[in-house]
Motif scaffolding. Structure first.
Motif, PDB file in Angstrom:
ATOM      1  N   ARG A  86      12.984  35.804   9.212  1.00  0.00           N
ATOM      2  CA  ARG A  86      14.159  36.213   9.949  1.00  0.00           C
ATOM      3  C   ARG A  86      13.943  37.574  10.169  1.00  0.00           C
ATOM      4  O   ARG A  86      13.604  38.334   9.355  1.00  0.00           O
ATOM      5  CB  ARG A  86      15.316  35.802   9.303  1.00  0.00           C
ATOM      6  CG  ARG A  86      15.326  34.088   9.005  1.00  0.00           C
ATOM      7  CD  ARG A  86      17.011  33.937   8.308  1.00  0.00           C
ATOM      8  NE  ARG A  86      17.030  34.674   7.362  1.00  0.00           N
ATOM      9  CZ  ARG A  86      18.325  35.011   6.731  1.00  0.00           C
ATOM     10  NH1 ARG A  86      19.164  34.711   7.148  1.00  0.00           N
ATOM     11  NH2 ARG A  86      18.241  35.650   5.543  1.00  0.00           N
ATOM     12  N   ARG A  88      16.958  40.398  11.170  1.00  0.00           N
ATOM     13  CA  ARG A  88      18.397  40.637  11.222  1.00  0.00           C
ATOM     14  C   ARG A  88      18.505  42.093  11.788  1.00  0.00           C
ATOM     15  O   ARG A  88      18.148  43.055  11.518  1.00  0.00           O
ATOM     16  CB  ARG A  88      18.903  40.453   9.878  1.00  0.00           C
ATOM     17  CG  ARG A  88      18.998  39.032   9.465  1.00  0.00           C
ATOM     18  CD  ARG A  88      19.875  39.212   8.255  1.00  0.00           C
ATOM     19  NE  ARG A  88      19.651  40.158   7.113  1.00  0.00           N
ATOM     20  CZ  ARG A  88      20.651  40.481   6.212  1.00  0.00           C
ATOM     21  NH1 ARG A  88      21.945  39.913   6.225  1.00  0.00           N
ATOM     22  NH2 ARG A  88      20.343  41.560   5.535  1.00  0.00           N
ATOM     23  N   THR A 102      20.784  37.574  14.105  1.00  0.00           N
ATOM     24  CA  THR A 102      19.838  36.986  13.406  1.00  0.00           C
ATOM     25  C   THR A 102      18.905  36.101  14.273  1.00  0.00           C
ATOM     26  O   THR A 102      19.351  35.303  14.877  1.00  0.00           O
ATOM     27  CB  THR A 102      20.236  36.221  12.360  1.00  0.00           C
ATOM     28  OG1 THR A 102      21.301  37.077  11.384  1.00  0.00           O
ATOM     29  CG2 THR A 102      19.294  35.713  11.417  1.00  0.00           C
ATOM     30  N   GLN A 103      17.600  36.236  13.988  1.00  0.00           N
ATOM     31  CA  GLN A 103      16.754  35.280  14.671  1.00  0.00           C
ATOM     32  C   GLN A 103      15.750  34.872  13.601  1.00  0.00           C
ATOM     33  O   GLN A 103      15.020  35.453  12.940  1.00  0.00           O
ATOM     34  CB  GLN A 103      15.920  36.112  15.789  1.00  0.00           C
ATOM     35  CG  GLN A 103      14.896  35.222  16.527  1.00  0.00           C
ATOM     36  CD  GLN A 103      14.252  36.016  17.641  1.00  0.00           C
ATOM     37  OE1 GLN A 103      14.768  36.856  18.276  1.00  0.00           O
ATOM     38  NE2 GLN A 103      13.151  35.315  18.021  1.00  0.00           N
ATOM     39  N   THR A 104      15.239  33.552  13.722  1.00  0.00           N
ATOM     40  CA  THR A 104      14.579  32.959  12.682  1.00  0.00           C
ATOM     41  C   THR A 104      13.301  32.840  13.748  1.00  0.00           C
ATOM     42  O   THR A 104      13.348  32.155  14.897  1.00  0.00           O
ATOM     43  CB  THR A 104      15.244  31.390  12.406  1.00  0.00           C
ATOM     44  OG1 THR A 104      16.129  31.912  11.651  1.00  0.00           O
ATOM     45  CG2 THR A 104      13.895  30.777  11.502  1.00  0.00           C
TER      46      THR A 104
END
Length: 126
Positions: A86, A88, A102-104
């Motif tokens: 992830r 953030r 946040t990006q997974t």
């Protein structure tokens, strides 16, 4: 009004040599944070990597830790064990009290992230 096209006709309030110049200024609506998280290993495979080695294959590889995402390097691993990678965006890396985004990362992302954050919460009234 035909003042700027050189045609004869009724012209009200302007002459043939008048030009209007103007600009438009605007505040951005969003802040955009983007980039790529990658393993800057110069394409050296994990099996060939050895933290105890000092010379080859590192010293002869101009792509090794050069700060550039080269074509022979990979984006971050999507999963390490059972934890997905992830990215953030936080207010303070040492003591994050606010996470703005946040990006997974998925396999399709290949380490590329992009956050679009509205400007409005950050505007200060004077």
């Amino acid at each position: 009004m035909n003042g700027s096209n050189g045609l004869t006709g009724e012209t009200v309030g302007e002459t043939y040599n008048e030009w209007i110049s103007f600009g438009v200024e605007s505040e951005p609506l969003n802040y955009i944070f983007s980039g790529t998280v990658f393993n800057d290993n110069g394409g050296i495979s994990d099996s060939a990597a050895d933290p105890d080695k000092v010379g080859a294959p590192y010293s002869s590889n101009s792509n090794y830790f050069n700060g550039t995402f080269d074509s022979n390097e990979a984006g971050v691993l999507v999963k390490t064990g059972s934890v997905a990678s992830r990215v953030r965006l936080v207010n303070d890396c040492d003591n994050p009290t606010t996470t703005y985004a946040t990006q997974t990362l998925t396999t399709a992302d290949a380490g590329v992230y992009r956050f679009t954050i509205p400007v409005e919460p950050f505007l200060k009234t004077v």
